[in-house]
Motif scaffolding. Sequence first.
Motif, PDB file in Angstrom:
ATOM      1  N   ASP A  44       0.810  -1.212   0.000  1.00 21.94           N
ATOM      2  CA  ASP A  44       0.000   0.000   0.000  1.00 21.94           C
ATOM      3  C   ASP A  44       0.845   1.264   0.000  1.00 21.94           C
ATOM      4  OD1 ASP A  44      -2.335  -1.477   0.018  1.00 21.94           O
ATOM      5  OD2 ASP A  44      -2.529  -1.431   2.208  1.00 21.94           O
ATOM      6  N   ASP A  45       2.077   1.187   0.532  1.00 16.62           N
ATOM      7  CA  ASP A  45       2.908   2.379   0.639  1.00 16.62           C
ATOM      8  C   ASP A  45       3.872   2.543  -0.536  1.00 16.62           C
ATOM      9  OD1 ASP A  45       4.386   0.162   1.330  1.00 16.62           O
ATOM     10  OD2 ASP A  45       5.482   1.149   2.962  1.00 16.62           O
ATOM     11  N   VAL A  46       3.719   1.710  -1.576  1.00 22.81           N
ATOM     12  CA  VAL A  46       4.604   1.793  -2.747  1.00 22.81           C
ATOM     13  C   VAL A  46       3.764   1.997  -3.997  1.00 22.81           C
ATOM     14  CG1 VAL A  46       6.240   0.533  -4.199  1.00 22.81           C
ATOM     15  CG2 VAL A  46       6.414   0.376  -1.708  1.00 22.81           C
ATOM     16  N   VAL A  47       4.193   2.935  -4.826  1.00 19.69           N
ATOM     17  CA  VAL A  47       3.586   3.129  -6.151  1.00 19.69           C
ATOM     18  C   VAL A  47       4.492   2.425  -7.151  1.00 19.69           C
ATOM     19  CG1 VAL A  47       2.982   4.804  -7.927  1.00 19.69           C
ATOM     20  CG2 VAL A  47       2.518   5.315  -5.517  1.00 19.69           C
ATOM     21  N   TYR A  48       3.970   1.372  -7.744  1.00 21.19           N
ATOM     22  CA  TYR A  48       4.800   0.562  -8.648  1.00 21.19           C
ATOM     23  C   TYR A  48       4.492   0.923 -10.097  1.00 21.19           C
ATOM     24  CZ  TYR A  48       7.337  -3.356 -10.643  1.00 21.19           C
ATOM     25  OH  TYR A  48       8.232  -4.113 -11.359  1.00 21.19           O
ATOM     26  N   LEU A  49       5.422   1.654 -10.721  1.00 16.11           N
ATOM     27  CA  LEU A  49       5.274   2.102 -12.108  1.00 16.11           C
ATOM     28  C   LEU A  49       6.408   1.540 -12.969  1.00 16.11           C
ATOM     29  CD1 LEU A  49       4.205   5.837 -11.576  1.00 16.11           C
ATOM     30  CD2 LEU A  49       2.751   3.810 -11.845  1.00 16.11           C
ATOM     31  N   ASP A  50       6.743   0.284 -12.723  1.00 13.12           N
ATOM     32  CA  ASP A  50       7.802  -0.359 -13.506  1.00 13.12           C
ATOM     33  C   ASP A  50       7.309  -1.657 -14.138  1.00 13.12           C
ATOM     34  OD1 ASP A  50      10.267  -0.345 -14.657  1.00 13.12           O
ATOM     35  OD2 ASP A  50      11.378  -0.953 -12.864  1.00 13.12           O
ATOM     36  N   GLY A  51       6.000  -1.757 -14.331  1.00 12.96           N
ATOM     37  CA  GLY A  51       5.439  -2.945 -14.957  1.00 12.96           C
ATOM     38  C   GLY A  51       5.806  -3.079 -16.420  1.00 12.96           C
ATOM     39  N   ASN A  52       6.355  -2.016 -17.016  1.00 16.22           N
ATOM     40  CA  ASN A  52       6.868  -2.105 -18.378  1.00 16.22           C
ATOM     41  C   ASN A  52       8.245  -2.775 -18.411  1.00 16.22           C
ATOM     42  OD1 ASN A  52       7.655   0.273 -16.963  1.00 16.22           O
ATOM     43  ND2 ASN A  52       8.442   1.158 -18.841  1.00 16.22           N
ATOM     44  N   SER A  53       8.799  -3.081 -17.240  1.00 19.11           N
ATOM     45  CA  SER A  53      10.026  -3.872 -17.141  1.00 19.11           C
ATOM     46  C   SER A  53       9.756  -5.233 -16.498  1.00 19.11           C
ATOM     47  CB  SER A  53      11.092  -3.132 -16.326  1.00 19.11           C
ATOM     48  OG  SER A  53      11.637  -2.065 -17.062  1.00 19.11           O
ATOM     49  N   LEU A  54       8.995  -5.227 -15.409  1.00 14.47           N
ATOM     50  CA  LEU A  54       8.613  -6.470 -14.732  1.00 14.47           C
ATOM     51  C   LEU A  54       7.254  -6.277 -14.100  1.00 14.47           C
ATOM     52  CD1 LEU A  54       9.271  -9.346 -13.724  1.00 14.47           C
ATOM     53  CD2 LEU A  54      10.272  -8.277 -11.683  1.00 14.47           C
ATOM     54  N   GLY A  55       6.273  -7.018 -14.586  1.00 19.53           N
ATOM     55  CA  GLY A  55       4.927  -6.916 -14.057  1.00 19.53           C
ATOM     56  C   GLY A  55       4.848  -7.383 -12.617  1.00 19.53           C
ATOM     57  N   ALA A  56       3.841  -6.872 -11.905  1.00 15.16           N
ATOM     58  CA  ALA A  56       3.635  -7.253 -10.508  1.00 15.16           C
ATOM     59  C   ALA A  56       3.176  -8.711 -10.413  1.00 15.16           C
ATOM     60  CB  ALA A  56       2.604  -6.330  -9.865  1.00 15.16           C
ATOM     61  N   LEU A  57       3.394  -9.303  -9.253  1.00 18.86           N
ATOM     62  CA  LEU A  57       3.037 -10.696  -9.007  1.00 18.86           C
ATOM     63  C   LEU A  57       1.538 -10.844  -8.732  1.00 18.86           C
ATOM     64  CD1 LEU A  57       3.794 -13.690  -8.244  1.00 18.86           C
ATOM     65  CD2 LEU A  57       4.067 -12.837  -5.891  1.00 18.86           C
ATOM     66  N   PRO A  58       0.809 -11.610  -9.541  1.00 14.79           N
ATOM     67  CA  PRO A  58      -0.556 -11.957  -9.171  1.00 14.79           C
ATOM     68  C   PRO A  58      -0.530 -12.791  -7.885  1.00 14.79           C
ATOM     69  CG  PRO A  58      -0.231 -12.277 -11.519  1.00 14.79           C
ATOM     70  CD  PRO A  58       1.129 -12.067 -10.904  1.00 14.79           C
ATOM     71  N   ALA A  59      -1.386 -12.453  -6.924  1.00 20.73           N
ATOM     72  CA  ALA A  59      -1.271 -13.012  -5.577  1.00 20.73           C
ATOM     73  C   ALA A  59      -1.477 -14.519  -5.517  1.00 20.73           C
ATOM     74  CB  ALA A  59      -2.266 -12.313  -4.653  1.00 20.73           C
ATOM     75  N   HIS A  60      -2.188 -15.080  -6.471  1.00 24.34           N
ATOM     76  CA  HIS A  60      -2.473 -16.523  -6.418  1.00 24.34           C
ATOM     77  C   HIS A  60      -1.369 -17.386  -7.036  1.00 24.34           C
ATOM     78  CE1 HIS A  60      -3.708 -15.411 -10.496  1.00 24.34           C
ATOM     79  NE2 HIS A  60      -3.516 -16.671 -10.813  1.00 24.34           N
ATOM     80  N   VAL A  61      -0.400 -16.765  -7.689  1.00 30.14           N
ATOM     81  CA  VAL A  61       0.612 -17.532  -8.423  1.00 30.14           C
ATOM     82  C   VAL A  61       1.486 -18.391  -7.504  1.00 30.14           C
ATOM     83  CG1 VAL A  61       2.690 -17.328  -9.843  1.00 30.14           C
ATOM     84  CG2 VAL A  61       0.609 -16.092 -10.476  1.00 30.14           C
ATOM     85  N   PRO A  62       1.961 -17.896  -6.344  1.00 31.77           N
ATOM     86  CA  PRO A  62       2.825 -18.749  -5.522  1.00 31.77           C
ATOM     87  C   PRO A  62       2.197 -20.094  -5.158  1.00 31.77           C
ATOM     88  CG  PRO A  62       3.000 -16.481  -4.788  1.00 31.77           C
ATOM     89  CD  PRO A  62       1.890 -16.518  -5.803  1.00 31.77           C
ATOM     90  N   ALA A  63       0.918 -20.107  -4.826  1.00 26.01           N
ATOM     91  CA  ALA A  63       0.273 -21.372  -4.469  1.00 26.01           C
ATOM     92  C   ALA A  63       0.198 -22.308  -5.669  1.00 26.01           C
ATOM     93  CB  ALA A  63      -1.119 -21.107  -3.906  1.00 26.01           C
ATOM     94  N   ARG A  64      -0.054 -21.739  -6.849  1.00 28.94           N
ATOM     95  CA  ARG A  64      -0.117 -22.568  -8.049  1.00 28.94           C
ATOM     96  C   ARG A  64       1.250 -23.144  -8.386  1.00 28.94           C
ATOM     97  NH1 ARG A  64      -4.512 -20.755 -11.276  1.00 28.94           N
ATOM     98  NH2 ARG A  64      -3.655 -21.890 -13.061  1.00 28.94           N
ATOM     99  N   VAL A  65       2.283 -22.345  -8.237  1.00 26.86           N
ATOM    100  CA  VAL A  65       3.637 -22.830  -8.504  1.00 26.86           C
ATOM    101  C   VAL A  65       4.030 -23.888  -7.470  1.00 26.86           C
ATOM    102  CG1 VAL A  65       6.077 -22.189  -8.594  1.00 26.86           C
ATOM    103  CG2 VAL A  65       4.363 -20.743  -9.699  1.00 26.86           C
TER     104      VAL A  65
END
Length: 426
Positions: A44-65
């Motif tokens: 909540d305290d970070v503005v992430y504007l670098d998804g054009n280099s590395l997209g943010a992690l979808p929260a459900h991915v770790p469990a699927r992996v």
Amino acid sequence: MSETTSETTSETAYEGTRPLRERAVELDAVDPLAAKRDLFALDDDVVYLDGNSLGALPAHVPARVADVVQRQWGELRIRSWTESGWWTAPERIGDRIAPLVGAAPGQVVVADSTSVNVFKAVVAGVRLASADPRRTDVVVDATTFPTDGYVAESAARLTGHRIVPVDPADPAALRAELGPTTAVVLLNHVDFRSGRLHDLPALTAAVHDAGAVAVWDLCHSAGALPVGLDAHGVDLAVGCTYKYLNGGPGSPAFLYVAERHQAAFDSPLPGWNSHADPFAMSRDYAAVDGARRGRVGTPDILSMLALEAALDVWEGVTIEEVRAKSLALTDFFLRCVAEYAGGASVTSVAQVTPVTPAEHAARGSQVALRCGEAPVVMERLIARGVVGDLRRPDLLRFGFAPLYVSFADAERAASTLAEVLAELRA
């Protein structure tokens, strides 16, 4: 090119008398994609504007992996190639990406890296054009991401062709280079530095008018804006999946082979995974049908299935909705930058100058600002929780991934940027 905008998010009706922070809250309240943000692992305290280099992690991915590692690999082991669908993952995931780039099923395969796929596409394109011996030139985007240029130059040397660099931002210059000697044209849909969107429909038509093969790099457009590969007759295309598609660091890239070219697609990297009968282990190569010809070796299953899981965030979303929000976000950010770090106060702050085009038809989903103090500015922004990136020597880049970036993020980034600039000029 025409662009779709949303009445609920367009800044054309902006009432400049109201504070921009208040306006951001209003825009977020009517954003049809706002709920998608909750699907991502974001602070909540970070503005992430670098998804054009590395997209943010979808929260459900770790469990699927974890399931892939613990159950599919740990328990089923070799059986997972069939029972868990590992073998068909490259084309299955390709069919999930296909609608996001305007392709019908059976034309996109996920495999290898962008660089490897650029090599496949350029050499295969040269081979498609080889019926005419006059076609000796490979035209390359002069402003391209460096690897594309390196790979294209190597492919040209290997095939006895000549590299011709041209800036696609100057369509007249590009058209002037096209002719009977042109074999392949490799272009970037969105320029990685400036964020300029090139006119894919018009430039593809110009390439075809010259009788050449059009190859597009979609790394900075796939998942951010409509591409229309089928609609515009693109021949071959490549793209990464770790930016706006959120597949994770180093996630496998994709290769598009238009259906009309699949029977003649001659990959320079034939492998057992693209053999018509891979388990025959024949010494003679016979290519499989369809886009699967783009496969080479054993798929990288862990990262590939992380990508497959990440694509779940696209359920119920159209690329047109994403584009509408992208344009509204970048409009709003540019307005905030102009008000906070420009205008009458410009003499008291370090200057920033937008290099990303103002016109929607020529803008991708990032904003690049030229700033003489760019390295120190970006360092201070990141320290304050606004994460963009730097392209030396003087470009600040801010990527707007519409599935998780809010208008409040855009306003906070611009206000923090203004604070940093003011400090440098104090």
